[in-house]
Write a protein that holds these residues in place. Sequence first.
Motif, PDB file in Angstrom:
ATOM      1  N   GLY A 309      -8.264  29.555  30.153  1.00 17.62           N
ATOM      2  CA  GLY A 309      -9.678  29.600  30.506  1.00 17.62           C
ATOM      3  C   GLY A 309     -10.185  31.024  30.602  1.00 17.62           C
ATOM      4  N   ARG A 310      -9.419  31.862  31.285  1.00 18.35           N
ATOM      5  CA  ARG A 310      -9.805  33.273  31.401  1.00 18.35           C
ATOM      6  C   ARG A 310      -9.774  33.947  30.037  1.00 18.35           C
ATOM      7  NH1 ARG A 310      -6.728  37.892  35.130  1.00 18.35           N
ATOM      8  NH2 ARG A 310      -7.801  39.709  34.222  1.00 18.35           N
ATOM      9  N   ALA A 311      -8.735  33.654  29.253  1.00 19.30           N
ATOM     10  CA  ALA A 311      -8.626  34.259  27.922  1.00 19.30           C
ATOM     11  C   ALA A 311      -9.808  33.866  27.047  1.00 19.30           C
ATOM     12  CB  ALA A 311      -7.314  33.839  27.262  1.00 19.30           C
ATOM     13  N   ALA A 312     -10.197  32.595  27.106  1.00 21.85           N
ATOM     14  CA  ALA A 312     -11.311  32.118  26.280  1.00 21.85           C
ATOM     15  C   ALA A 312     -12.627  32.771  26.694  1.00 21.85           C
ATOM     16  CB  ALA A 312     -11.416  30.599  26.385  1.00 21.85           C
ATOM     17  N   ALA A 337      -9.483  31.248  19.767  1.00 25.63           N
ATOM     18  CA  ALA A 337      -9.549  29.858  19.307  1.00 25.63           C
ATOM     19  C   ALA A 337      -8.476  29.014  19.989  1.00 25.63           C
ATOM     20  CB  ALA A 337      -9.374  29.807  17.787  1.00 25.63           C
ATOM     21  N   ARG A 338      -7.261  29.543  20.070  1.00 23.38           N
ATOM     22  CA  ARG A 338      -6.183  28.795  20.728  1.00 23.38           C
ATOM     23  C   ARG A 338      -6.496  28.597  22.206  1.00 23.38           C
ATOM     24  NH1 ARG A 338      -0.805  30.251  22.584  1.00 23.38           N
ATOM     25  NH2 ARG A 338      -1.089  32.382  21.847  1.00 23.38           N
ATOM     26  N   ALA A 339      -7.083  29.613  22.831  1.00 23.61           N
ATOM     27  CA  ALA A 339      -7.438  29.501  24.247  1.00 23.61           C
ATOM     28  C   ALA A 339      -8.486  28.410  24.470  1.00 23.61           C
ATOM     29  CB  ALA A 339      -7.954  30.845  24.758  1.00 23.61           C
ATOM     30  N   TRP A 340      -9.472  28.324  23.576  1.00 24.31           N
ATOM     31  CA  TRP A 340     -10.498  27.281  23.718  1.00 24.31           C
ATOM     32  C   TRP A 340      -9.910  25.890  23.489  1.00 24.31           C
ATOM     33  CZ3 TRP A 340     -14.275  28.009  26.625  1.00 24.31           C
ATOM     34  CH2 TRP A 340     -15.081  29.140  26.599  1.00 24.31           C
ATOM     35  N   VAL A 341      -8.968  25.764  22.559  1.00 23.06           N
ATOM     36  CA  VAL A 341      -8.314  24.465  22.353  1.00 23.06           C
ATOM     37  C   VAL A 341      -7.587  24.037  23.622  1.00 23.06           C
ATOM     38  CG1 VAL A 341      -6.351  23.352  21.200  1.00 23.06           C
ATOM     39  CG2 VAL A 341      -8.089  24.505  19.847  1.00 23.06           C
ATOM     40  N   LEU A 342      -6.849  24.970  24.215  1.00 21.75           N
ATOM     41  CA  LEU A 342      -6.119  24.653  25.443  1.00 21.75           C
ATOM     42  C   LEU A 342      -7.060  24.344  26.603  1.00 21.75           C
ATOM     43  CD1 LEU A 342      -3.317  27.363  25.190  1.00 21.75           C
ATOM     44  CD2 LEU A 342      -3.042  24.892  24.898  1.00 21.75           C
ATOM     45  N   SER A 343      -8.300  24.836  26.505  1.00 21.42           N
ATOM     46  CA  SER A 343      -9.305  24.559  27.536  1.00 21.42           C
ATOM     47  C   SER A 343     -10.116  23.305  27.229  1.00 21.42           C
ATOM     48  CB  SER A 343     -10.251  25.763  27.671  1.00 21.42           C
ATOM     49  OG  SER A 343      -9.542  26.938  28.001  1.00 21.42           O
ATOM     50  N   GLY A 344      -9.819  22.654  26.096  1.00 22.15           N
ATOM     51  CA  GLY A 344     -10.510  21.424  25.731  1.00 22.15           C
ATOM     52  C   GLY A 344     -11.869  21.624  25.097  1.00 22.15           C
ATOM     53  N   HIS A 346     -13.267  22.249  21.826  1.00 19.83           N
ATOM     54  CA  HIS A 346     -12.885  22.321  20.420  1.00 19.83           C
ATOM     55  C   HIS A 346     -13.962  22.919  19.523  1.00 19.83           C
ATOM     56  CE1 HIS A 346     -10.202  19.210  22.185  1.00 19.83           C
ATOM     57  NE2 HIS A 346      -9.317  19.945  21.544  1.00 19.83           N
ATOM     58  N   SER A 347     -15.222  22.703  19.843  1.00 22.07           N
ATOM     59  CA  SER A 347     -16.283  23.298  19.022  1.00 22.07           C
ATOM     60  C   SER A 347     -16.274  24.820  19.160  1.00 22.07           C
ATOM     61  CB  SER A 347     -17.649  22.735  19.425  1.00 22.07           C
ATOM     62  OG  SER A 347     -17.946  23.049  20.782  1.00 22.07           O
ATOM     63  N   LYS A 348     -16.000  25.307  20.367  1.00 24.38           N
ATOM     64  CA  LYS A 348     -15.913  26.753  20.567  1.00 24.38           C
ATOM     65  C   LYS A 348     -14.668  27.320  19.880  1.00 24.38           C
ATOM     66  CE  LYS A 348     -18.496  26.786  24.917  1.00 24.38           C
ATOM     67  NZ  LYS A 348     -18.465  27.056  26.377  1.00 24.38           N
ATOM     68  N   ALA A 349     -13.610  26.525  19.850  1.00 20.90           N
ATOM     69  CA  ALA A 349     -12.391  26.960  19.161  1.00 20.90           C
ATOM     70  C   ALA A 349     -12.652  27.125  17.668  1.00 20.90           C
ATOM     71  CB  ALA A 349     -11.270  25.953  19.391  1.00 20.90           C
TER      72      ALA A 349
END
Length: 399
Positions: A309-312, A337-344, A346-349
């Motif tokens: 979350g912080r990384a994204a 992109a990987r950080a946004w995927v892990l945060s759920g 997906h559009s931001k990823a």
Amino acid sequence: MPPAASGLTIGERVAMARKVAGLDQHALAQRASYSTSMVRAVEQGREPASPAFVAAVAKALNIEIQELYGQPYRDLLDDDGGVPGLAELRTLFAEGSYIQAVEPGPVGEIRNELELVRQMRQDDKARQAIARTPILLRQIRGMEESAISGEDREEALRLLAQAFANIGLMVYGFGWMTLATQAVDRMETAAENAGALDLLARAANYRSLLLLSYAAYDVGESLVDRSLNLLDQGPDTESILAVRGSAHLRGAILCARNSNESRAREHIAEARAIGAKIGRTPSTYDTSFGPGNVEIHDVAVSLEVGDPGRAARDGSALRIPADVHSTRAGHHWQDVARAWVLSGEHSKALKALNAARRVAPQQTRYHPQVHETARAIALAERRKSDSIANFTAWLGLKI
């Protein structure tokens, strides 16, 4: 569809390798120091495999990390015209200390050619740069053999060390780990023969990069310390400061992967102070170090220690300076992109992946983490948008 790109996922490769080794998920989890639920989630495609996870599993199963990544993506590379010069490069490495030299041109032209292939790598043109490298290495070897004075020979050896460093970084990016290791070996030998402590420090730093792929974090950290100790023996010029800052950035990632966040943040703080003193990304020593790269690594540390979350958030808000190399900016957006995927998100990823594609298309197309992240986005979207469909098609992925 290219089989290397469109075939098995990393999770499927992990499951196959685990079964070949005769292990169940619990046993693999224990060996790799991950939870059974994480192993299960990766194998089932519900969780993207992080670089740290892949390295740990490869080490636990006693296999090469490229077996899990499916690298290099040979068919995808062939679709793009292959990698001209690669066969000649393999021949050159096989020649060992008997590299067949060719008559060198003027020293100034050789220096300019080395700078050109470095710049091509930084500008995301590694395939084209590899094509120019074998003849350059043979010319530098010719320069060494024809050297009249000790000073001329030392210059040739320094150029040889830098040329091997450059090719090592390029083949590493494509997944040819054996060639990358050989390149660092050759760099060290040339640097030792030249008596160049600064280049030996860089070689130690490059070897620590390779050790990330083998989950050999303690050894990698010791090499970072060696690099810093060697640099302490020289003056604090801008070039030496850049190499020192680069070593701290490598140390930050090694410590983050080794579950030592406090030490990782200390490395970032040291690098940030050096970056502030330099104030830009200097071209000398080919380190890519500068204030912008420090902040990119700060985001990467958050991702590596398990705070996506912080990384994204921090990564998306980061304004990357214009002097940051294309490949560094591309890698940053791949991490975001990987950080946004892990945060759920997906559009931001997907938005971050497209940013990576814009600044570094070649690197993005061949990077295994991009393939993994894109798969995760596509599988999470029950109704796939044209955007993710187009992106996965560009990668050669079959979802």
